[in-house]
Write a protein that holds these residues in place. Sequence first.
Motif, PDB file in Angstrom:
ATOM      1  N   LEU A  66       0.830  -1.204   0.000  1.00  0.00           N
ATOM      2  CA  LEU A  66       0.000   0.000   0.000  1.00  0.00           C
ATOM      3  C   LEU A  66       0.868   1.259   0.000  1.00  0.00           C
ATOM      4  CD1 LEU A  66      -2.914  -1.005   2.407  1.00  0.00           C
ATOM      5  CD2 LEU A  66      -2.968  -0.847  -0.084  1.00  0.00           C
ATOM      6  N   LEU A  67       2.002   1.178   0.688  1.00  0.00           N
ATOM      7  CA  LEU A  67       2.912   2.336   0.690  1.00  0.00           C
ATOM      8  C   LEU A  67       3.452   2.616  -0.710  1.00  0.00           C
ATOM      9  CD1 LEU A  67       4.999   1.815   3.968  1.00  0.00           C
ATOM     10  CD2 LEU A  67       3.629   3.836   3.390  1.00  0.00           C
ATOM     11  N   SER A  68       3.528   1.558  -1.507  1.00  0.00           N
ATOM     12  CA  SER A  68       4.137   1.733  -2.835  1.00  0.00           C
ATOM     13  C   SER A  68       3.117   2.159  -3.895  1.00  0.00           C
ATOM     14  CB  SER A  68       4.787   0.415  -3.289  1.00  0.00           C
ATOM     15  OG  SER A  68       3.761  -0.498  -3.652  1.00  0.00           O
ATOM     16  N   ILE A  69       1.835   2.116  -3.560  1.00  0.00           N
ATOM     17  CA  ILE A  69       0.830   2.480  -4.571  1.00  0.00           C
ATOM     18  C   ILE A  69       0.520   3.969  -4.468  1.00  0.00           C
ATOM     19  CG2 ILE A  69      -1.515   2.051  -5.429  1.00  0.00           C
ATOM     20  CD1 ILE A  69      -1.378  -0.678  -4.078  1.00  0.00           C
ATOM     21  N   GLU A  70       0.819   4.668  -5.510  1.00  0.00           N
ATOM     22  CA  GLU A  70       0.602   6.111  -5.496  1.00  0.00           C
ATOM     23  C   GLU A  70       0.331   6.559  -6.918  1.00  0.00           C
ATOM     24  OE1 GLU A  70       3.794   8.243  -3.629  1.00  0.00           O
ATOM     25  OE2 GLU A  70       3.018  10.164  -4.345  1.00  0.00           O
ATOM     26  N   LYS A  71      -0.612   7.456  -7.056  1.00  0.00           N
ATOM     27  CA  LYS A  71      -0.841   8.003  -8.398  1.00  0.00           C
ATOM     28  C   LYS A  71      -1.206   9.470  -8.267  1.00  0.00           C
ATOM     29  CE  LYS A  71      -2.789   7.147 -12.805  1.00  0.00           C
ATOM     30  NZ  LYS A  71      -3.994   6.898 -13.524  1.00  0.00           N
ATOM     31  N   ASP A  72      -0.529  10.284  -9.048  1.00  0.00           N
ATOM     32  CA  ASP A  72      -0.767  11.738  -9.036  1.00  0.00           C
ATOM     33  C   ASP A  72      -0.802  12.268  -7.602  1.00  0.00           C
ATOM     34  OD1 ASP A  72      -1.038  11.416 -11.753  1.00  0.00           O
ATOM     35  OD2 ASP A  72      -3.222  11.216 -11.656  1.00  0.00           O
ATOM     36  N   GLY A  73       0.147  11.832  -6.825  1.00  0.00           N
ATOM     37  CA  GLY A  73       0.223  12.309  -5.450  1.00  0.00           C
ATOM     38  C   GLY A  73      -0.803  11.656  -4.517  1.00  0.00           C
ATOM     39  N   GLN A  74      -1.653  10.789  -5.056  1.00  0.00           N
ATOM     40  CA  GLN A  74      -2.640  10.100  -4.206  1.00  0.00           C
ATOM     41  C   GLN A  74      -1.999   8.887  -3.561  1.00  0.00           C
ATOM     42  OE1 GLN A  74      -6.338   8.928  -5.743  1.00  0.00           O
ATOM     43  NE2 GLN A  74      -6.927  10.956  -6.445  1.00  0.00           N
ATOM     44  N   ARG A  75      -2.045   8.831  -2.252  1.00  0.00           N
ATOM     45  CA  ARG A  75      -1.448   7.679  -1.574  1.00  0.00           C
ATOM     46  C   ARG A  75      -2.516   6.820  -0.920  1.00  0.00           C
ATOM     47  NH1 ARG A  75       3.145  10.399   1.870  1.00  0.00           N
ATOM     48  NH2 ARG A  75       2.902   8.441   2.988  1.00  0.00           N
ATOM     49  N   ALA A  80      -7.215   2.442  -2.543  1.00  0.00           N
ATOM     50  CA  ALA A  80      -6.272   1.436  -3.053  1.00  0.00           C
ATOM     51  C   ALA A  80      -6.964   0.559  -4.089  1.00  0.00           C
ATOM     52  CB  ALA A  80      -5.743   0.588  -1.910  1.00  0.00           C
ATOM     53  N   THR A  81      -8.220   0.207  -3.800  1.00  0.00           N
ATOM     54  CA  THR A  81      -8.975  -0.635  -4.732  1.00  0.00           C
ATOM     55  C   THR A  81      -9.105   0.079  -6.083  1.00  0.00           C
ATOM     56  OG1 THR A  81     -10.171  -1.541  -2.852  1.00  0.00           O
ATOM     57  CG2 THR A  81     -11.155  -1.899  -5.002  1.00  0.00           C
ATOM     58  N   GLN A  82      -9.457   1.353  -6.032  1.00  0.00           N
ATOM     59  CA  GLN A  82      -9.617   2.110  -7.291  1.00  0.00           C
ATOM     60  C   GLN A  82      -8.298   2.199  -8.056  1.00  0.00           C
ATOM     61  OE1 GLN A  82     -12.543   2.913  -8.640  1.00  0.00           O
ATOM     62  NE2 GLN A  82     -13.357   1.862  -6.845  1.00  0.00           N
ATOM     63  N   LEU A  83      -7.216   2.482  -7.346  1.00  0.00           N
ATOM     64  CA  LEU A  83      -5.913   2.601  -8.042  1.00  0.00           C
ATOM     65  C   LEU A  83      -5.485   1.252  -8.627  1.00  0.00           C
ATOM     66  CD1 LEU A  83      -3.818   5.070  -5.830  1.00  0.00           C
ATOM     67  CD2 LEU A  83      -5.151   5.533  -7.886  1.00  0.00           C
ATOM     68  N   LEU A  84      -5.795   0.195  -7.908  1.00  0.00           N
ATOM     69  CA  LEU A  84      -5.431  -1.136  -8.438  1.00  0.00           C
ATOM     70  C   LEU A  84      -6.313  -1.507  -9.633  1.00  0.00           C
ATOM     71  CD1 LEU A  84      -4.665  -3.082  -5.134  1.00  0.00           C
ATOM     72  CD2 LEU A  84      -3.039  -2.473  -6.931  1.00  0.00           C
ATOM     73  N   ASN A  88      -1.630  15.338   6.392  1.00  0.00           N
ATOM     74  CA  ASN A  88      -2.962  15.237   5.817  1.00  0.00           C
ATOM     75  C   ASN A  88      -2.875  15.237   4.291  1.00  0.00           C
ATOM     76  OD1 ASN A  88      -5.679  15.075   5.592  1.00  0.00           O
ATOM     77  ND2 ASN A  88      -6.014  17.285   5.793  1.00  0.00           N
ATOM     78  N   ILE A  89      -2.157  14.240   3.795  1.00  0.00           N
ATOM     79  CA  ILE A  89      -1.946  14.178   2.355  1.00  0.00           C
ATOM     80  C   ILE A  89      -3.231  13.696   1.706  1.00  0.00           C
ATOM     81  CG2 ILE A  89      -0.446  13.213   0.549  1.00  0.00           C
ATOM     82  CD1 ILE A  89       1.190  12.379   3.331  1.00  0.00           C
ATOM     83  N   ASN A  90      -3.741  14.445   0.792  1.00  0.00           N
ATOM     84  CA  ASN A  90      -4.966  14.061   0.082  1.00  0.00           C
ATOM     85  C   ASN A  90      -6.074  13.644   1.029  1.00  0.00           C
ATOM     86  OD1 ASN A  90      -3.866  14.391  -2.497  1.00  0.00           O
ATOM     87  ND2 ASN A  90      -2.745  12.501  -2.171  1.00  0.00           N
ATOM     88  N   GLY A  91      -6.244  14.410   2.058  1.00  0.00           N
ATOM     89  CA  GLY A  91      -7.351  14.094   2.963  1.00  0.00           C
ATOM     90  C   GLY A  91      -7.150  12.809   3.734  1.00  0.00           C
ATOM     91  N   MET A  92      -5.917  12.450   4.045  1.00  0.00           N
ATOM     92  CA  MET A  92      -5.716  11.207   4.799  1.00  0.00           C
ATOM     93  C   MET A  92      -6.114  11.377   6.247  1.00  0.00           C
ATOM     94  SD  MET A  92      -2.471   9.524   2.950  1.00  0.00           S
ATOM     95  CE  MET A  92      -2.752   7.805   3.097  1.00  0.00           C
ATOM     96  N   ASN A  93      -6.319  12.635   6.623  1.00  0.00           N
ATOM     97  CA  ASN A  93      -7.180  12.897   7.768  1.00  0.00           C
ATOM     98  C   ASN A  93      -6.788  12.367   9.135  1.00  0.00           C
ATOM     99  OD1 ASN A  93      -9.096  14.614   6.985  1.00  0.00           O
ATOM    100  ND2 ASN A  93     -10.488  13.064   6.182  1.00  0.00           N
ATOM    101  N   ALA A  94      -5.565  12.056   9.340  1.00  0.00           N
ATOM    102  CA  ALA A  94      -5.179  11.565  10.665  1.00  0.00           C
ATOM    103  C   ALA A  94      -3.697  11.794  10.885  1.00  0.00           C
ATOM    104  CB  ALA A  94      -5.491  10.085  10.774  1.00  0.00           C
ATOM    105  N   GLU A  95      -3.357  12.089  12.123  1.00  0.00           N
ATOM    106  CA  GLU A  95      -1.930  12.136  12.453  1.00  0.00           C
ATOM    107  C   GLU A  95      -1.613  11.343  13.705  1.00  0.00           C
ATOM    108  OE1 GLU A  95      -0.765  16.180  12.786  1.00  0.00           O
ATOM    109  OE2 GLU A  95      -1.841  16.523  14.647  1.00  0.00           O
ATOM    110  N   LEU A  96      -2.620  11.107  14.534  1.00  0.00           N
ATOM    111  CA  LEU A  96      -2.370  10.299  15.722  1.00  0.00           C
ATOM    112  C   LEU A  96      -2.322   8.828  15.340  1.00  0.00           C
ATOM    113  CD1 LEU A  96      -4.698  11.855  18.437  1.00  0.00           C
ATOM    114  CD2 LEU A  96      -2.210  11.942  18.336  1.00  0.00           C
ATOM    115  N   PRO A  97      -1.582   8.025  16.097  1.00  0.00           N
ATOM    116  CA  PRO A  97      -1.569   6.581  15.796  1.00  0.00           C
ATOM    117  C   PRO A  97      -2.980   6.013  15.868  1.00  0.00           C
ATOM    118  CG  PRO A  97       0.032   7.100  17.520  1.00  0.00           C
ATOM    119  CD  PRO A  97      -0.750   8.350  17.267  1.00  0.00           C
TER     120      PRO A  97
END
Length: 829
Positions: free
Chosen positions: A70-79, A150-154, A241-250
């Motif tokens: 999952l860390l390796s899947i990225e498109k147009d800055g979308q992680r 991830a599903t959409q990018l795959l 908060n990259i692309n709305g990843m919306n979390a910073e706490l564990p």
Amino acid sequence: QQRVVIIGAGIVGVNVADELVQRGWKNITVVEQGPLHLPGGSTSHAPGLVFQINASKTMTTFAKYTVEKLLSIEKDGQRCFNQVGGLEVATTPERMDELKRKHGYASSWGIEANLISAGACLKIYPALNKDLVLGGLHIPSDGLALAARATQLLIERTREAGVRYLPSTPVTGIERSNGQVTSVETPNGTVPADLIISCAGFWGVEIGAMVGLQVPLLPLAHQYAKTTALPGLKGRTLNNNINGMNAELPILRHQDQDLYYREHGDQYGIGYYGHRPMPVNPATLGLTPKHVDEKSMPSRLNFTPKDFETAWTESQKLLPALKDTHIADGFNGIFSFTPDGGPIVGRAPNLEGFYVAEAVWVTHSAGVARAMAELLTTGRSETDLAECEITRFEEIQLSSAYVNETSQQNFVEIYDIIHPLEPKQSPRHLRISPFNVRQKELGAYFLEVGGWERPFWYEANAELLRYLPASWKPVERDAWSAKHYSPISAAEAWKTRNAVAMYDMTSFHRFEVSGPGACHLLQRLTTSDVATKPGSITYTLLLDEQGGIRSDIFVSRLDEDAYQIGANTAIDFAYLNRQAKFQCKQSPSKWVQVREITGSTCCIGLWGPRSRDVITTVSTDDFSNKGLPYFQVKKAHISGIPVTAFRKSYVGELGWEIQTSAEYGLRLWDVIMQVGKLHGIVAAGRAAFNALRLEKGYRTCGADMTTEHTPYEAGVTSAIETSKKDDFVGKAALQRLSKQPARRLRSLTIDDGTSMILGKEPVFYNGKAVGYITTAAFSFTVGAPIAYAWLPSSVCEGTNVEVEYFGRRIPATVIPNPLYDPQNSRQLD
Ligand code: FAD
């Protein structure tokens, strides 16, 4: 090129497509009943918390790979993965101990994790209630999967590689011909297929039913709620908060109250497993509508606020800031549970070309998909699949009553602290040997495996503790290792080594392999030459094509065309049976059948230096060394009861496994027990058995060695007949493999002679985790706990190492094995 059809475009299905594409496969079609942008299965609403550490090495390996992928899947800055780390907190001393054990698993399976104090938890997670938290386990590489993204990018990536997607197309049937799949049926026509992989998530039971395959999973609803914005978090800038990843706490787990948490921007997401189990019949959900959105999808049921009340109270206790919020939104989301908590993966036993990858969490999705792709492209998964195999279940465990009850129990216990020997409370007494009534009279302490009730020790033997010589006195155990243990097992072991004991061996799998092709089949599958004279027993291995150990079995030739197999699991049966069917198809003159005879027979292990005194009193047959030599089998009579006597022993003493059909079992027990009393016989249980087999150097397949290990590494080369002319599965690989492997299964003793370990603990050398324990027991021969461990070959005999148990490092020494009777003189007597 084979035509592949994958059913389901959830996180599992698209990952399987992707893994196959990566291995160069083409001609792949994914059929999905929902719309592709949001198919409406469990993945479509998964909050995506990925906690990697698991007691299972296999599951941890899958999770680790999922994170990497999952860390390796990225498109147009979308992680697709937000590596915020994971924090599991303890609010009870018992949980703190559990986290210490979990820390051990992390080290064993190669994941960085840190046991931290309450203060350190608060530093990482300031919102925690300092009065509640005792400490925690921090796993820096855990995080949040954006599963839907991830599903959409795959989908995009595999589409570009030529994968065909058929959205809004439900599979309604599966066509077969000659025991092989040929196509899937849909309302829009059939899609031809040589291979079908069902990745239908909790709909898996329905797809299985289309081909008469029982898929033992149960869909259950699980509550997930979002709070309103926390006043303190409103408008904050998230660091990552990259692309709305919306979390910073564990991501956070509060398992003492069955809760987990993640951030959604300034809101909290709360998942709860403490409510009543809510089973769902997928047939009631209807077909996936054309329109699916975040709020409306088949896997999402209405929130039932009453079920969430305790969760809300406890959440406000753990995270007091939640008192300023309320529940904004919630739903009861559906996903799959199974009788043992593992996923359902592998090849269907009843149909060629049909595979399943279901009951898989987002956490393990890419790992399972990789294993599936390896299985399809090379015939084997690099990661051992025994805990996931669809064929691991016994017949009784496939009944819907069993699946319903145990899967719901699994939901209830998902965050509970479970001892490795903990038996199910219910259903019990599903399979009992004919000796059960006598065992109960002797006060047997039963544990359950595969539906079988198996005595671990007998309370009736407690009085023997008074006579136990000083060197046999058991050591005091800590509370954890004392669970499901009794010092009585020491007395039973003592009796086995010094007099005679009888063990119930009924639950060990027994198969009959018969027909004109029986010898050919076993020659083709095993590492030994089993074209021996009738009457001989061979210890041998079933390997996979790469030389990995599938299983170790005993092959007894009863007749020209009849063998009996002593095996480990239902997986062995499925494998042998499938291979037999294949052989019958390929060469009808080499017809062969494999029959399960475990339940229709029963077996007593009569072992100990005085076992011959017992057997010669109850039988007129010749049980001398000449009459029945070591590793030979023959038919005989015991007090008139027809038996088959196998001259072998798991505990390393003189004796026989005496097998008869079930109806004679009770009488056989009584006759042996009555006469045996004159020679000091006792009934002995599995606790003694395990200690004795371990010090004798016998491995347990599945625990000490798996498909991930070769015979050279596991030290079982004596089971390979190097001069065998016939080809067999794994032969070419054995010739390729190094006979000086980089790692080995070694024996260890614990230096202080008293500190017990139980298995799966990490082993440290020069302060670094270099391996892990497989199985352990207390050895009276050595007077110390002993264990097997996987270690680098350089950590050789005589080396001092350390084993971590509850966060404590215990000094241990690598020693030669076997520890007991290396010349085998006791059995040859
Ligand atoms: P699905 O996503 O359900 O995909 C199966 C697909 O098959 C569906 O799209 C369906 O439409 C399709 N299908 C079914 N039948 C047919 C048919 N006849 N023809 C064509 N297509 C068909 N897991 C985690 O790891 N971490 C979490 O934090 C987490 N939280 C969760 C919270 C909730 C509330 C729930 C409900 C689940 C959670 N899970 C979590 C579990 C996780 O969501 C699932 O295990 C995972 O998404 C399953 O993926 P899948 O691809 O197997 O199934």
